[in-house]
Design a protein around this motif. Structure first.
Motif, PDB file in Angstrom:
ATOM      1  N   LEU A  26       0.659  -1.173   0.396  1.00 10.45           N
ATOM      2  CA  LEU A  26      -0.166   0.506   0.213  1.00 10.45           C
ATOM      3  C   LEU A  26       0.872   1.216  -0.316  1.00 10.45           C
ATOM      4  CD1 LEU A  26      -3.181  -0.556   2.618  1.00 10.45           C
ATOM      5  CD2 LEU A  26      -3.221  -0.891  -0.012  1.00 10.45           C
ATOM      6  N   ARG A  27       0.804   1.770  -1.412  1.00 11.33           N
ATOM      7  CA  ARG A  27       1.250   3.716  -0.918  1.00 11.33           C
ATOM      8  C   ARG A  27       0.952   4.319  -0.504  1.00 11.33           C
ATOM      9  NH1 ARG A  27       6.218   2.690  -2.398  1.00 11.33           N
ATOM     10  NH2 ARG A  27       6.988   0.476  -3.528  1.00 11.33           N
ATOM     11  N   ASP A  28       1.396   5.933  -0.028  1.00  4.56           N
ATOM     12  CA  ASP A  28       0.695   6.553   0.083  1.00  4.56           C
ATOM     13  C   ASP A  28       0.778   7.996  -0.804  1.00  4.56           C
ATOM     14  OD1 ASP A  28      -0.827   8.951   2.181  1.00  4.56           O
ATOM     15  OD2 ASP A  28       0.206  10.140   0.542  1.00  4.56           O
ATOM     16  N   PHE A  55       3.000  11.127  -0.759  1.00  6.46           N
ATOM     17  CA  PHE A  55       4.364  10.733  -0.952  1.00  6.46           C
ATOM     18  C   PHE A  55       5.106   9.688  -1.772  1.00  6.46           C
ATOM     19  CE2 PHE A  55       2.490  12.419   2.713  1.00  6.46           C
ATOM     20  CZ  PHE A  55       3.266  13.389   3.639  1.00  6.46           C
ATOM     21  N   GLY A 112       5.465   6.699  -0.435  1.00  6.31           N
ATOM     22  CA  GLY A 112       6.152   6.080   0.092  1.00  6.31           C
ATOM     23  C   GLY A 112       5.076   4.972   0.857  1.00  6.31           C
ATOM     24  N   GLN A 113       5.997   3.385   1.201  1.00  5.95           N
ATOM     25  CA  GLN A 113       4.984   2.166   1.322  1.00  5.95           C
ATOM     26  C   GLN A 113       4.071   1.758   3.090  1.00  5.95           C
ATOM     27  OE1 GLN A 113       6.613  -0.959   0.374  1.00  5.95           O
ATOM     28  NE2 GLN A 113       4.571  -2.842   1.462  1.00  5.95           N
ATOM     29  N   VAL A 114       3.252   1.646   3.238  1.00  7.14           N
ATOM     30  CA  VAL A 114       2.889   2.716   4.038  1.00  7.14           C
ATOM     31  C   VAL A 114       2.241   1.082   5.230  1.00  7.14           C
ATOM     32  CG1 VAL A 114       0.241   2.962   5.296  1.00  7.14           C
ATOM     33  CG2 VAL A 114       1.117   4.435   3.004  1.00  7.14           C
ATOM     34  N   HIS A 170       0.473  -8.046   4.544  1.00  3.69           N
ATOM     35  CA  HIS A 170       0.486  -9.563   5.370  1.00  3.69           C
ATOM     36  C   HIS A 170       1.372 -11.069   4.079  1.00  3.69           C
ATOM     37  CE1 HIS A 170      -3.297  -8.585   8.310  1.00  3.69           C
ATOM     38  NE2 HIS A 170      -1.443  -8.709   8.902  1.00  3.69           N
TER      39      HIS A 170
END
Lengths: 700, 330
Positions: free
Chosen positions: A615-617, A620, A622-624, A632
């Motif tokens: 998941l990315r923001d 930004f 970046g990976q959240v 998972h």
């Protein structure tokens, strides 16, 4: 010495525990970050915190004053690299670290802090103030992105008139499928040590092919052939992510700059950030069939994200090339460069996401035609390569489908969706087929008859946890006609010569061929020899000429996977209850480790179906969820009953009949699970992962 | 990880005294959350005061039927305690639904109450976060918030409390005992976690330097038939996407007493008072349970990607209360 003409051993095909197993379970086996070096310094990565822009300042001075800090490497002082370096001679922008002030994506390394201890290096990196001149960025990958284009390396591949066949087909499936960014998640984080010793650059690394890494590293640092020595004795998983790592390039820079041995080790979070991922993909599948289920057309369109510094193509159509016969087939592939880290190969690149789309669509076609999904596949079994027209080296997908259906109890299946309950759970079953390319790549090997009666096999192979070292021991024992205990393996050292890496499911097949060739050479050299001299007698193998002389054929490993799932319609939770995979993957060298690899691939496919999603923001880049709490993978409790087995599939185009098993087991898995979810609930899930929120909202 | 001092407290008074002199100190229980956050640079204490050796490791049944749980009782011991299992089965189930066996063996009750959110923006120092750096902003509101709050959140923070145990404690009116240098004190769990407002970094109402010493559950006959249901993306070792602790007492088809609390929907374990009010005296039917859930969830303010939690929680209320009612009728 052991008599080479003794009765044949049965090493190949016998379940054998890993030859280094004891070392591994007792902790004696040293991985890259475990090997001690005199005077070792430690480097810590500093990663960009903006999605696009330029580095405007790096506050080096205060960090240099910190305890133990040796220096800071950044774009202003880093050694200049060869911009043409890259695998297969293709320039790779991801390798061009610290060469200028550009920030192409969040998480790009912008500096390396080197200190006497790991803690001091990390403290320095945490304290290093980097400022940026930010630029507008675009991280929003989509199928209709205006930047999408067809790469030169992936032209449209087609036969027949797909549009006309679809127009004339009484049954048409036309659906879109999405897969997210997925991460390799090897247990061993990436780590590299570099030092200059006696005029050579010595590297202790965690990689999938030391020879390949040494070649690229030589090119990258303008070094002569033979200067670089790379070793990777033990590797805790790679799945495609362990080529020439950022940590390695920066370790070499630091070792060169400070004339010290320097090790750079990644944290788990950094592994997620800087070692690449499977890209998100969007696919459209159109199937045209007559009422008997015979395919008239397959149209597979695929698009994946890539970065602005390297054109990574996820070849989702690879699986469509040779899975089913059809009158017309078209495979088109495009990419969208966005301001995100560069994707890379991940287990069964192309075929894993591609098979999710195609094999989900086939299930939809089975539903539309009322034909059983296994039967539908049997009816479309090709006799030759559907696109190429070439013969198959060996093919036994039919055997996988039939044996799998028999053992899973498929014949009793009620095809109606959404009608089976077990308490609060809806229960369903699904299946899918899969293929993955097989073959061999030129490699060299040496086998030495030692004066003590043993044999030393030397080959630049890599054992990334697969059991390659053990498999090659068995192959060598068979080729030499000696017990496996007489064979010593030396692998994972670039000084052992040119060899293919652990990739493309072509490791064992490529290396075993070279080992067999070297053993044959040795047998010739031993004719008439009574006594082995102290230095031994060495036979050598190089498979380049034999492989070049191979007839053009379609070479694939095959699999059929079956899954039973339970879905709680009130919570959206999906749990897999059992899975069965039957594979046809050439001659099986070591049943013990083969089963382990196949089950591992299936578990990874289960994870892909239900859990994995980077998941990315968007703001930004970046990976959240860059850790195992947020990203998972299946836990043990998610894998209750899973079985892998195989049917005969000897490949006559390989001297030992071998294909590869590393990747085929993740091909089709996600579709089998998704098809079972449909059978349980009556709802199709065309977006992975099939998270509980998706299940819950899809039925609301 | 930043260098820090370590001190093992010899007694409760000693522990709070040690902390009082060092504003950037933290108590160390199991360390299963704190130490992770220290590695990630989210927590940067100068001093850890280890309280695991304090005499707070017992579960005691009082003569009035209340249960007092020491702050250093491990999650595993709490879940296994016969009185917990008999009187508050939902609490045992909640604890067992959390973390992994290894973590539960060391994680403590006090630490569980104080664990921090698992919001990905909070745990990654490269992002802004109002909870970690007040005033820096909350990217989750417009970013990734699949598992964020739908109830009681603010424009400053939408993070959730990750505890399973806390949900059961909220359902059963737990009272938190603590010790400060000025002496002991108590806080009802309903007061323990303040509203988010514009101070998401203030996560508890504990006085500065206070050490949690115990959690007391007042006697609650209704709790003997109670359940915790945790919904999560994988079968184990995952935080809830929604959870419920519930107990119900039905007589003659009518709800006499009921307790409902939600997890993974708010910055604190969420006691569903509206739903409880709607149910007291109402028929114990799926329809009434659904209406009660709707009454509670009317206040929900889902974001773009977490709206699924509203039907999820509604389904949980109906499903678990129906289950409990049916079991009671057997």
């Amino acid at each position: 010495m052991t008599d080479l003409t003794d009765s044949a051993t049965r090493a190949v095909g016998t379940s054998t525990v890993r030859v280094e197993g004891r070392e591994k379970v007792t902790g004696a086996a040293r991985y890259a970050a475990d090997v001690p070096f005199e005077g070792l310094a430690h480097g810590w990565l500093v990663l960009a915190t903006v999605a696009r822009g330029r580095v405007s300042s790096i506050g080096v001075d205060p960090v240099l004053a910190m305890p133990g800090v040796i220096g800071v490497i950044h774009h202003g002082n880093a050694p200049r690299l060869n911009p043409k370096a890259g695998m297969f001679g293709i320039p790779d922008g991801t390798l061009q670290l610290l060469q200028d002030d550009r920030v192409p994506h969040f998480g790009r390394p912008v500096a390396l802090v080197v200190a006497e201890t790991l803690e001091q290096a990390r403290a320095g990196a945490d304290a290093l103030v980097v400022t940026y001149e930010e630029e507008p960025h675009d991280t929003a990958f989509s199928a209709d992105h205006p930047g999408a284009y067809t790469p030169v390396s992936a032209p449209v591949s087609a036969k027949g008139d797909v549009d006309a066949e679809i127009a004339a087909s009484p049954v048409v499936v036309d659906q879109r499928y999405s897969t997210p960014e997925e991460h390799h998640g090897s247990m061993e984080p990436h780590a590299s040590m570099a030092r200059w010793e006696n005029g050579r650059l010595e590297v202790v690394d965690s990689n999938q092919g030391s020879f390949m890494v040494s070649t690229i590293l030589s090119a990258l640092f303008h070094l002569d052939e033979g200067v670089v020595r790379v070793r990777a004795e033990h590797v805790g998983g790679g799945f495609g992510s362990k080529g020439v790592g950022a940590q390695l390039i920066l370790a070499v820079m630091a070792a060169t700059t400070f004339d010290r041995p320097v090790r750079v080790t990644l944290t788990r979070h950094q592994v997620f950030t800087v070692t690449g991922m499977r890209p998100a993909t969007r696919q459209r599948i159109r199937l045209g069939a007559d009422s008997t289920g015979r395919l008239r057309a397959i149209d597979h369109e695929s698009v994946n994200q890539t970065s602005t510094i390297y054109e990574y193509v996820e070849r989702n159509g690879e699986v469509t090339h040779a899975l089913y016969a059809a009158d017309a087939i078209r495979i088109s592939t495009s990419v969208v460069p966005v301001d995100l880290p560069t994707p890379t190969w991940m287990r069964a690149p192309g075929c894993a996401p591609g098979s999710f789309a195609v094999e989900s669509a086939m299930d939809e076609l089975a539903e539309a035609t009322g034909i059983d999904p296994v039967e539908l596949r049997l009816r479309n079994e090709p006799q030759v390569g559907p696109l190429s027209g070439l013969p198959f080296s060996s093919r036994n997908l039919v055997g996988c489908l039939q044996e799998g259906a028999r053992r899973f109890g498929w014949a009793d299946r009620d095809p109606r969706p959404g009608v089976r309950r077990d308490g609060r759970w809806l229960v369903g079953t699904g299946m899918a087929a899969g293929i993955y390319g097989a073959g061999s790549v030129p490699s060299t090997a040496a086998v030495t008859a030692e004066a003590d009666g043993g044999y030393t096999v030397a080959i630049g192979a890599a054992d990334i946890g697969t059991g390659a070292r053990t498999a090659l021991t068995l192959v060598a024992a068979e080729a030499l006609n000696v017990p496996p205990s007489a064979v010593r393996m030396k692998i994972a050292d670039s000084d052992l010569g040119s060899a293919w890496f652990a990739g493309g499911s072509r490791g064992t097949s490529s290396w075993s061929w070279a080992v067999t060739a070297a053993a044959e050479d040795l047998r010739d050299k031993l004719v008439g020899i009574d006594r082995i001299p102290p230095e031994g007698i060495t036979g050598r193998g190089d498979t380049a000429a034999q492989i070049a002389a191979l007839a053009q054929q379609e070479r694939h490993a095959h699999g059929a996977q079956f899954a039973e799932v339970a879905v709680d319609p009130l919570t959206g939770e999906v749990r897999v209850r059992r899975m069965l995979g039957i594979f046809a993957a050439g001659r099986i060298v070591n049943p013990l480790t083969t089963r382990s690899q196949l089950v591992g691939g299936m578990v990874m496919g289960l994870s892909m179906a239900l859990h994995e999603e980077g998941l990315r923001d968007a703001a930004f880049g970046g990976q959240v969820n860059g850790d195992f709490a947020g990203y998972h993978v299946a836990a043990h409790a998610d894998v209750p009953d899973i079985e892998a087995d195989w049917v005969d599939d000897y490949d006559p185009s390989h001297p030992s009949g071998i294909k590869g098993v590393g990747e085929v087991a993740i091909v089709g898995t996600a579709a089998a699970v998704a098809n079972a979810v449909w059978h349980a609930t009556g709802v199709r899930h065309r977006t992975l992962p099939i998270s509980l929120s998706r299940v819950l909202t899809s039925q609301a | 990880m930043k260098e820090f001092g370590y001190n093992r407290a010899s007694g409760v008074r000693d522990a709070v005294a040690l902390l009082a002199h060092e504003p950037e100190a933290r108590f160390l229980g199991g360390g299963t959350n704190l130490v992770d956050l220290m590695k990630a640079g989210v927590e940067t204490p100068d001093l850890l005061v280890d309280v695991r050796g304090l005499p707070l490791g017992r579960v005691e049944l009082r003569s009035d039927g209340a249960l007092t749980i020491g702050a250093t009782v491990t999650n595993s011991d709490l879940a296994a305690h016969p009185e917990v299992r008999r009187r508050f089965p939902a609490l045992a189930e909640a604890v067992l639904a959390g973390a992994s066996g290894q973590l539960r063996n060391v994680a403590t009750v006090g630490g569980n109450l104080l664990q921090r959110t698992r919001c990905g923006y909070f745990t990654d120092t490269s992002f802004p976060c109002n909870k970690r750096v007040p005033g820096s902003g909350c990217p989750a509101i417009t970013g990734e918030h699949h598992n964020h709050a739908i109830l009681g959140a603010s424009d400053h923070c939408v993070a959730t409390n990750p505890s399973d145990m806390g949900v059961a404690l909220a359902a059963f009116d737990a009272v938190i005992s603590f010790e400060t240098v000025d002496g002991p004190g108590e806080l009802a769990l309903s007061e323990f976690y303040p509203p988010v407002g514009d101070t998401p970094h203030v996560e508890t109402s504990l006085p500065a330097g206070a050490l949690i010493t115990a959690v007391t559950l007042p006697a609650a006959p209704v709790a003997a038939r109670s359940r915790y249901r945790k919904v999560r993306e994988r079968a184990s070792y995952a935080f809830a996407t929604g959870s419920i602790a519930a107990a119900v007492d039905v007589e003659g088809g009518v709800v006499r007493d009921v307790r409902i609390a939600f997890g993974a929907v708010a910055s604190r374990p969420w006691r569903a008072h509206e739903a409880e009010r709607a149910l007291i005296g109402a028929p114990a039917t799926a329809q009434a349970f659904g209406a009660a859930a709707d009454a509670e969830l009317a206040a929900a303010k889902p974001l773009a990607h977490n709206g699924y939690k509203v039907p999820l929680l509604r389904n949980l209320v109906v499903s678990v209360l129906t289950e409990l009612t049916e079991e009671a009728a057997r």
